[in-house]
Structures are given as C-alpha cells and as structure tokens.
Design an enzyme around this catalytic site. Structure first.
Site, short mmCIF file in Angstrom:
data_model
loop_
_atom_site.label_atom_id
_atom_site.label_comp_id
_atom_site.label_asym_id
_atom_site.label_seq_id
_atom_site.Cartn_x
_atom_site.Cartn_y
_atom_site.Cartn_z
N GLU A 216 0.84 -1.21 0.00
CA GLU A 216 0.00 0.00 0.00
C GLU A 216 0.87 1.25 0.00
O GLU A 216 1.83 1.35 0.76
CB GLU A 216 -0.90 -0.01 1.24
N SER B 144 -25.54 6.71 -16.04
CA SER B 144 -25.25 5.68 -15.05
C SER B 144 -26.53 5.29 -14.33
O SER B 144 -27.38 6.15 -14.04
CB SER B 144 -24.23 6.20 -14.03
N SER C 83 -13.41 3.39 -9.33
CA SER C 83 -13.03 4.38 -10.34
C SER C 83 -12.15 3.76 -11.42
O SER C 83 -12.35 3.99 -12.62
CB SER C 83 -12.32 5.57 -9.69
N GLU D 197 -6.80 9.39 -15.02
CA GLU D 197 -7.16 9.74 -13.65
C GLU D 197 -6.26 10.85 -13.11
O GLU D 197 -6.70 11.74 -12.40
CB GLU D 197 -7.10 8.51 -12.75
N ASP E 109 -4.16 0.08 -9.56
CA ASP E 109 -5.58 -0.25 -9.71
C ASP E 109 -5.94 -0.59 -11.15
O ASP E 109 -6.66 -1.55 -11.42
CB ASP E 109 -6.44 0.92 -9.21
#
Length: 389
Positions: free
Chosen positions: A39, A73, A136, A168, A180
């Site tokens: 992380e 959405s 995301s 992003e 990610d």
C-alpha cells in the site's frame, strides 16, 4: 455475510436501448480489486500484489462519430454529454453531480490521441461505493476497452493501464499510481498480480484461500473516503520530498534503510520512508510465501502492514483499527486496511471454519461503538476486464 450481487449484463443492454433508442454495440466489464499487500508503494515505483474481485463496473456502449461522449449511469440521475476533444475535466470545474462522469470522459479524452472517438455509454456497478475497492479504475478500464473495441484501436493491456492511470491523474486530478488499472486489466482467476510499478512488468502468483482452508473477507467499514482530497496528495508529496533529499529517483531505490532514516531530520519524512521501504519488502516476502504454498503464514504480513500504515504512514481510521483488533481477537490470522486510507475497507484472513465467528465479532465491535454496521464480502480472486457481450 456476502453483500448481495446485482446481475447487470443482460439487463444493462436492455436499459441502454431504453436510454438511447438503439441497441448497444457491446457490453464490457472490469473488476474492482483488493490489494493483498503493497500500500502506497505504487507511486513510489515499488511493488504491489493485488487481485481482481468478481464485483465490478459494466459498460454498455455504442459508437458515435460526432466527437461526443454521452454518459449515463444507473447509479446517478444526471446524464453528461461532453466533447471528446476537450481540456482536462478537472480544469472545467464540473459540479459535484457530474463528477462521477469525469472518469469515462477523461478516458475518452486521453484515448482520442490514439484514434478513438465518441460513444454513448450506460454504466452499472455492483461494487459498494466508497469502500476502497477501486470502482473508479474499474470504470476507467471498462470504458477504455469499450472505446478501443468500438473504434478498432489495438492497445496492449499494460499500455492501456498506463493510459487509464494518466486519465485519472490529468483529467480527474487524482495522483494515483498504476496498481488499480493494472489489476483491473491484467489479473487472472485464482491468482494475485505481482506488479513492478516502475517497469510495468508483472507476473501471476497463485492465490487460492479456499484451497488452503481459509477465507479472505473484505469488510466495508462504511467510512467512505474520497482520495481526491488533500491527505492522499500530501502523502505523495512527502514521499517525493524524501526521495529528493535522499538523492534517489523514488523511495523504491532506498537500499540502506537505517542510513536513510539517519540522514533525514524531519520525523514525518522518516516515518513515510520507513513504511514504503518495509512495505516493499513485505510484498516480496508475501510472494515467496504464496509460491511456497504457505498461505496461512501470510497473516503475519497483513498485521505488520496494518501497523505500518497506521503508525508510520498515518492513513488508517478508527473503524479499520477496530476491525483488525476484533478480527484477531476472534481467531483471524491477520488483517489490514486496504486502499489509500482515511476510510474504505479492511481485509481479514481467517480459517474458513471461523469466518462467521470473526464477522460476528467485528459486527459486535461496531455495535458497541454505535457505528453503522459493516458490510462483508468473501473475496475470490477473479478474472480481469473483458468484453462480455
């Protein structure tokens, strides 16, 4: 304890027809992810070990040739129409009700440079929002695959992950690393992805908790987070400052931790460096454990990672700490916060026979404190993004 799944593929195609008056050209799906360990190492050019979830984001799409992307959405009431050829979304000052659409519009604006164009998009998700499971990036990757297929553009997946990351960073204004998007595009079922965030090189590492008599629970603490806020960016800036003072390109390059800590005067920077360097070592140690079939021993790595994130990187939050403590007291082998921090989810590794007891103990800890009850999801390593229809 599993969160209810929402079947989306077939129903989404029909809903697209109702929304846009035509059938979609296809449906694409990209998963959320859980990071086993590693992380805040990705933007430090380090190592990470994520795997893909069965939950994710699904996009039904049809090609447009008018240079416009129209996004709807099923989780938002506002439709957004924007030109593909436009400035960074973050500079346009979109209101909050349109912010969710910055991700697909941003991807369209970045991919335009590689030959894609407009599209009509209808989005659905069965990922819990704000849980730190990378909804995301899943949205970005599903959109990227759809746009490439619709416009006949071929981009290999590692390169596409970097383009989604760029979207992003530049379009949304979130200084995320590469993990990610890579996880969403590259992961395989029954495996975690060992990713070198500097080179982009990756390898598949066997990861099957059920076969080892274990359950990996994702605990949604219900403490929602928004990483475009200042704390995440501040941590990244602190790491960059420390690397500069140490004369290295990134903290991944620190070889002698004791010497590095001794040369830094700022105690905050020392804590940041200690976390990043030791976390990279934990990733490599975990890969060794998994390849050796010693999955139960991985619990100790989870615990060490959580303590480092809490005390050295200072990104944990009360619900996460209480979750890990309750889980360990109930017999879990290990647990840690996941994601950028300041809210989101915790992962807990427990013997399958004790998983229910662990969940009950966590829920009781929340009830004792008057918190909203947590959500639970059994995390099963799944395949990455793909066209599903």
């Amino acid at each position: 304890m599993d969160l209810p799944a929402v079947p989306v593929t077939e129903g989404l195609a029909a809903a697209f027809g109702e929304a846009f008056g035509r059938a979609p050209d296809g449906v694409w799906r990209a998963p959320g992810r859980v990071n086993l360990i590693g992380e805040h190492t990705d933007y430090n050019d380090g190592f990470v070990l994520p795997f893909a979830l069965s939950r994710g984001v699904t996009v039904a799409a049809a090609r447009r040739d008018d240079g416009v992307v129209e996004v709807r959405s099923r989780q938002a009431s506002t439709a957004v129409t924007a030109p593909v050829d436009g400035p960074p979304v973050v500079s346009e000052g979109w209101p909050a009700e349109r912010a969710w659409a910055a991700y697909p519009v941003g991807v369209a604006r970045v991919l335009r440079e590689h030959g894609t164009g407009g599209a009509s998009l209808l989005i659905d998700s069965d990922l819990p929002q704000g849980a730190g499971l990378s909804s995301s990036a899943a949205l970005e990757c599903a959109t990227a695959l759809a746009l490439c297929d619709l416009h006949g553009v071929e981009i290999d997946r590692p390169a596409l992950a970097r383009l989604a990351q760029r979207a992003e960073n530049e379009q949304v204004g979130m200084p995320c690393g590469l993990m990610d998007q890579s996880a969403s595009l590259l992961c395989r079922a029954g495996h975690a992805l060992m990713l070198d965030c500097r080179s982009g090189l990756s390898s598949q590492v066997p990861f099957d908790p059920a076969a080892a008599g274990l359950t990996l629970l994702v605990v949604d603490t219900r403490a929602s987070h928004a990483l475009t806020g200042g704390e995440y960016g501040r941590r990244r800036a602190e790491c960059e400052e420390a690397a500069s003072l140490l004369g290295v390109d990134a903290l991944r390059d620190v070889k002698d931790l004791a010497a590095a800590l001794g040369s830094l005067k700022d105690p905050v920077l020392r804590r940041r460096v200690q976390h990043v360097v030791t976390e990279n070592h934990r990733v490599e140690a975990t890969v060794g454990l998994l390849r050796a079939g010693a999955l139960p021993e991985f619990g100790a790595m989870l615990n060490a990672s959580h303590l480092s994130l809490r005390d050295q990187f200072e990104v944990s939050w009360p619900e996460a700490d209480a979750t890990v403590d309750a889980a360990l007291r109930a017999g879990a082998r290990g647990g840690r916060m996941v994601g950028g921090g300041f809210g989101g989810s915790v992962i807990v590794l427990a013997p399958a026979a004790r998983a229910e007891r662990v969940g009950e103990a966590i829920t009781a800890a929340y009830e004792k404190r008057g918190w909203t009850p947590p959500g639970f999801l059994e995390a099963v390593p799944s395949d990455g993004a793909r066209r599903v229809s």
